[in-house]
Write a protein that holds these residues in place. Structure first.
Motif: not given
Length: 157
Positions: A107-126
């Motif tokens: 119901g919302r976009a999951p929170k993501t961190e690190g997409k700008s670098q592309g070495d390690w991306v974290l996707v928080d889907a709850g």
């Protein structure tokens, strides 16, 4: 392998029907199917989200997918998934497609961190946290070893 959509085309009487592949399921269809299975009570919500994540990663050719069950170990999430992409571009692409597929379910976009670098991306889907690494970065941090107890991690490929 990922799920594929097929289109059946009918021919005049006496002729056989042919099936042709029209490509992978759309993100909305993909997510709607898994959301429907969660509502039916087939699996818990977190398990349905985990299934969607694993299917998405498989469709996008993520490598070395490892699933770690965090229930009873952490109150942050029920599941952790760790995988690799071959390049920064693939890591970013995997994360973006995963976020697109999760949005209708969450119901919302999951929170993501690190997409700008592309070495390690974290996707928080709850209920599930996904770590997408380049292989060198994954080897350096060895995140799986912090959470695994031998039988806890289930390699998916």
């Amino acid at each position: 392998m990922g799920r594929r959509c097929y289109l059946r085309s009918a021919f005049p009487a006496g002729k056989t029907k042919r099936t042709r592949r029209i490509g992978p399921l759309s993100a909305q269809t993909f997510a709607a199917h898994d959301a429907a299975s969660a509502r039916k009570g087939d699996t818990s919500s977190s398990d349905a989200i985990l299934d969607l994540i694993l299917k998405s990663l498989d469709d996008d050719k993520a490598e070395d997918i490892v699933q770690i069950d965090l229930r009873g170990k952490s109150s942050v999430a029920d599941h952790m998934v760790i995988c690799s992409g071959r390049s920064t571009r693939q890591v970013t692409s995997i994360a973006e497609k995963l976020a697109d597929r999760l949005k209708p379910v969450l119901g919302r976009a999951p929170k993501t961190e690190g997409k700008s670098q592309g070495d390690w991306v974290l996707v928080d889907a709850g209920d599930a946290i996904v770590h997408i690494f380049r292989p060198e970065v994954r080897e350096f941090y060895q995140l799986e070893k912090m959470w695994m107890d031998g039988a806890d991690a289930a390699p998916k490929h």
